[in-house]
Each structure stands twice: as structure tokens, then as C-alpha cells.
Write a protein that holds these residues in place. Structure first.
Motif, mmCIF file in Angstrom:
data_model
loop_
_atom_site.group_PDB
_atom_site.id
_atom_site.type_symbol
_atom_site.label_atom_id
_atom_site.label_comp_id
_atom_site.label_asym_id
_atom_site.label_seq_id
_atom_site.Cartn_x
_atom_site.Cartn_y
_atom_site.Cartn_z
ATOM 1 N N LEU A 44 39.167 18.339 6.125
ATOM 2 C CA LEU A 44 40.531 18.390 5.578
ATOM 3 C C LEU A 44 41.229 17.031 5.671
ATOM 4 O O LEU A 44 42.069 16.701 4.830
ATOM 5 C CB LEU A 44 41.360 19.448 6.306
ATOM 6 C CG LEU A 44 41.056 20.898 5.957
ATOM 7 C CD1 LEU A 44 41.748 21.828 6.944
ATOM 8 C CD2 LEU A 44 41.465 21.222 4.529
ATOM 9 N N LEU A 45 40.883 16.250 6.677
ATOM 10 C CA LEU A 45 41.532 14.950 6.867
ATOM 11 C C LEU A 45 41.037 13.883 5.895
ATOM 12 O O LEU A 45 41.727 12.883 5.681
ATOM 13 C CB LEU A 45 41.326 14.469 8.305
ATOM 14 C CG LEU A 45 42.053 15.274 9.375
ATOM 15 C CD1 LEU A 45 41.644 14.800 10.762
ATOM 16 C CD2 LEU A 45 43.564 15.196 9.193
ATOM 17 N N ILE A 46 39.868 14.090 5.323
ATOM 18 C CA ILE A 46 39.292 13.115 4.397
ATOM 19 C C ILE A 46 39.615 13.558 2.967
ATOM 20 O O ILE A 46 39.189 14.642 2.552
ATOM 21 C CB ILE A 46 37.762 13.007 4.596
ATOM 22 C CG1 ILE A 46 37.447 12.602 6.043
ATOM 23 C CG2 ILE A 46 37.139 12.039 3.597
ATOM 24 C CD1 ILE A 46 35.996 12.767 6.433
ATOM 25 N N PRO A 47 40.372 12.773 2.206
ATOM 26 C CA PRO A 47 40.774 13.199 0.860
ATOM 27 C C PRO A 47 39.603 13.657 -0.026
ATOM 28 O O PRO A 47 39.731 14.641 -0.747
ATOM 29 C CB PRO A 47 41.461 11.963 0.282
ATOM 30 C CG PRO A 47 41.992 11.251 1.479
ATOM 31 C CD PRO A 47 40.968 11.478 2.565
ATOM 32 N N LYS A 48 38.487 12.972 0.052
ATOM 33 C CA LYS A 48 37.335 13.307 -0.799
ATOM 34 C C LYS A 48 36.745 14.687 -0.475
ATOM 35 O O LYS A 48 36.166 15.337 -1.342
ATOM 36 C CB LYS A 48 36.270 12.216 -0.628
ATOM 37 C CG LYS A 48 35.064 12.378 -1.526
ATOM 38 C CD LYS A 48 34.073 11.247 -1.307
ATOM 39 C CE LYS A 48 32.812 11.493 -2.114
ATOM 40 N NZ LYS A 48 31.779 10.517 -1.839
ATOM 41 N N THR A 49 36.889 15.133 0.770
ATOM 42 C CA THR A 49 36.280 16.411 1.189
ATOM 43 C C THR A 49 37.324 17.486 1.510
ATOM 44 O O THR A 49 36.986 18.512 2.087
ATOM 45 C CB THR A 49 35.374 16.201 2.421
ATOM 46 O OG1 THR A 49 36.155 15.666 3.497
ATOM 47 C CG2 THR A 49 34.206 15.290 2.096
ATOM 48 N N ARG A 50 38.561 17.227 1.123
ATOM 49 C CA ARG A 50 39.649 18.157 1.449
ATOM 50 C C ARG A 50 39.399 19.566 0.887
ATOM 51 O O ARG A 50 39.619 20.565 1.565
ATOM 52 C CB ARG A 50 40.970 17.602 0.941
ATOM 53 C CG ARG A 50 42.152 18.273 1.576
ATOM 54 C CD ARG A 50 43.416 17.469 1.440
ATOM 55 N NE ARG A 50 43.366 16.362 2.386
ATOM 56 C CZ ARG A 50 43.910 15.168 2.160
ATOM 57 N NH1 ARG A 50 44.531 14.929 1.038
ATOM 58 N NH2 ARG A 50 43.842 14.214 3.064
ATOM 59 N N LYS A 51 38.918 19.639 -0.351
ATOM 60 C CA LYS A 51 38.644 20.953 -0.951
ATOM 61 C C LYS A 51 37.560 21.682 -0.155
ATOM 62 O O LYS A 51 37.680 22.879 0.115
ATOM 63 C CB LYS A 51 38.222 20.796 -2.419
ATOM 64 C CG LYS A 51 37.941 22.125 -3.103
ATOM 65 C CD LYS A 51 37.540 21.915 -4.558
ATOM 66 C CE LYS A 51 37.114 23.220 -5.196
ATOM 67 N NZ LYS A 51 36.574 23.025 -6.536
ATOM 68 N N THR A 52 36.522 20.965 0.247
ATOM 69 C CA THR A 52 35.461 21.578 1.056
ATOM 70 C C THR A 52 36.031 22.081 2.376
ATOM 71 O O THR A 52 35.695 23.179 2.829
ATOM 72 C CB THR A 52 34.316 20.573 1.312
ATOM 73 O OG1 THR A 52 33.746 20.209 0.053
ATOM 74 C CG2 THR A 52 33.247 21.169 2.197
ATOM 75 N N GLY A 53 36.888 21.290 3.007
ATOM 76 C CA GLY A 53 37.535 21.716 4.249
ATOM 77 C C GLY A 53 38.321 22.995 4.059
ATOM 78 O O GLY A 53 38.274 23.898 4.903
ATOM 79 N N ALA A 54 39.027 23.093 2.938
ATOM 80 C CA ALA A 54 39.794 24.313 2.640
ATOM 81 C C ALA A 54 38.858 25.507 2.456
ATOM 82 O O ALA A 54 39.167 26.623 2.894
ATOM 83 C CB ALA A 54 40.655 24.105 1.395
ATOM 84 N N ILE A 55 37.720 25.274 1.829
ATOM 85 C CA ILE A 55 36.742 26.345 1.621
ATOM 86 C C ILE A 55 36.186 26.822 2.966
ATOM 87 O O ILE A 55 36.058 28.031 3.201
ATOM 88 C CB ILE A 55 35.611 25.892 0.668
ATOM 89 C CG1 ILE A 55 36.181 25.690 -0.741
ATOM 90 C CG2 ILE A 55 34.464 26.902 0.640
ATOM 91 C CD1 ILE A 55 35.239 24.973 -1.703
ATOM 92 N N VAL A 56 35.898 25.883 3.859
ATOM 93 C CA VAL A 56 35.396 26.267 5.187
ATOM 94 C C VAL A 56 36.461 27.050 5.947
ATOM 95 O O VAL A 56 36.164 28.085 6.563
ATOM 96 C CB VAL A 56 34.917 25.038 5.987
ATOM 97 C CG1 VAL A 56 34.553 25.427 7.418
ATOM 98 C CG2 VAL A 56 33.724 24.375 5.305
ATOM 99 N N VAL A 57 37.702 26.594 5.900
ATOM 100 C CA VAL A 57 38.795 27.317 6.567
ATOM 101 C C VAL A 57 38.921 28.734 6.005
ATOM 102 O O VAL A 57 39.031 29.711 6.757
ATOM 103 C CB VAL A 57 40.132 26.553 6.436
ATOM 104 C CG1 VAL A 57 41.311 27.427 6.858
ATOM 105 C CG2 VAL A 57 40.095 25.274 7.247
ATOM 106 N N ALA A 58 38.902 28.856 4.686
ATOM 107 C CA ALA A 58 39.017 30.178 4.056
ATOM 108 C C ALA A 58 37.841 31.073 4.457
ATOM 109 O O ALA A 58 38.026 32.252 4.756
ATOM 110 C CB ALA A 58 39.086 30.039 2.536
ATOM 111 N N ALA A 59 36.633 30.500 4.476
ATOM 112 C CA ALA A 59 35.447 31.269 4.861
ATOM 113 C C ALA A 59 35.555 31.763 6.304
ATOM 114 O O ALA A 59 35.240 32.923 6.599
ATOM 115 C CB ALA A 59 34.191 30.420 4.679
#
Length: 182
Positions: A44-59
């Protein structure tokens, strides 16, 4: 259940002091999904991987609802260490029910989230760690093999649902932004 105890007892035959320490360390990585939460925060802290971080949080959020909120209390399966009390536990006895394995479910939720997000460099090492965490739960005699299988299924489902939630939310946000620009 007899076959499951045979598998657990076979695993007990490979116990060594080194493996005991290693399995305790590995299982701690999965305590409360800690390693996966840390990974999600970093993403989530890295702009390039923010969407992936959100997906992991949601999962992980879907996983906790499915696993700990619904399935464990509904099924109410007693842990193997509560039936075969002759095995000396190397970790504190978990105080919740056995099915599905929460450590395994959270681990595979993160792996599935990474996979569906297209994180080719991350999902494979995460899968390896997830397998070690799942095995540690058998080694430590706190889960049955079917608890692990159930955790894998719940985790993959949670990862997929987390991915779908974020994708749909992004579409909604993008549509609102398009309307505002008009």
C-alpha cells in the motif's frame, strides 16, 4: 478421522529439535496473519503496488469473516491436540476451533490475491511460505489435514473475492470520476 491421526502421527515421527524450532518460527509468521498484513502495508505504501496492497487487504478481510466469523464457530471442530493429549505442544494451545486452519486460510488468501493481481514476482515465494506455514500447523499438532485443505480452499476463495471487490470498486470510482469531468 483415523486416517488424519495416522498422517499427524507420521509427521510426529520426523520431529527433531531443529525442526521444532523452525516450525515454531514459521508458524509465528502466520499468527494473526502478521506476515501478510505487513506485506499488504508495504504494498500500500508503494504507489506502483497500491492496488495489489488493497487486494491483499480485501482478501484478508474476506478471509477473517469467512474463516473466523462464520466457519470456525459454525463447524466447531475440536483440535487434534485436544483429542490426543499425549503429544507435547510446542506452541500455546489455540483457543478457537480447528476447521478451517486460519493460518492456512490467511496465507492462501494473500497468495491468491497476489496471483489474481498479477504479481508474478511475489505470489510464488508467498506460495512457498504459505505451504510451510500450513505444514507447520500439522507438525505442531494443532490442525488436521482436512483443516489445512479447508484453509486452502477458503483462502483461495477469499483471495478471489478480495480481487473482485477491488476491481469492482475501482470501476465505480473511475465511473464517478468520468461523470465529474463532464
Amino acid at each position: 478421522m483415523g486416517m488424519e491421526f495416522k498422517i499427524l502421527d507420521m509427521i510426529q515421527e520426523i520431529r527433531t529439535p531443529i525442526l521444532d524450532s523452525l516450525m515454531c518460527m514459521i508458524t509465528k509468521l502466520g499468527d494473526a496473519g502478521a506476515i501478510w498484513i505487513i506485506l499488504a502495508v508495504i504494498l500500500l505504501l508503494i504507489p506502483k503496488t497500491r492496488k495489489t496492497g488493497a487486494i491483499v487487504v480485501a482478501a484478508l478481510a474476506v478471509d477473517i469473516v469467512l474463516c473466523n466469523g462464520i466457519l470456525k464457530p459454525f463447524i466447531g471442530r475440536i483440535r487434534p491436540c485436544d483429542i490426543n493429549t499425549s503429544i507435547q505442544l510446542l506452541v500455546a494451545r489455540p483457543d478457537d476451533f480447528s476447521f478451517p486452519s486460519g493460518h492456512t486460510a490467511a496465507s492462501f488468501a494473500a497468495v491468491a490475491a497476489l496471483y489474481f493481481a498479477g504479481e508474478k514476482m511475489l505470489w510464488k515465494p508467498a506460495l512457498i511460505l504459505s505451504c510451510f506455514i500450513a505444514f507447520s500447523r500439522l507438525y505442531l499438532y494443532v490442525h488436521y489435514p482436512t483443516d489445512i485443505l479447508g484453509g486452502i480452499v477458503v483462502g483461495i476463495l477469499a483471495g478471489y473475492l478480495g480481487y473482485q471487490m477491488v476491481v469492482k470498486l475501482k470501476v465505480i470510482i473511475d465511473n464517478r470520476n468520468v461523470r465529474k469531468e463532464r
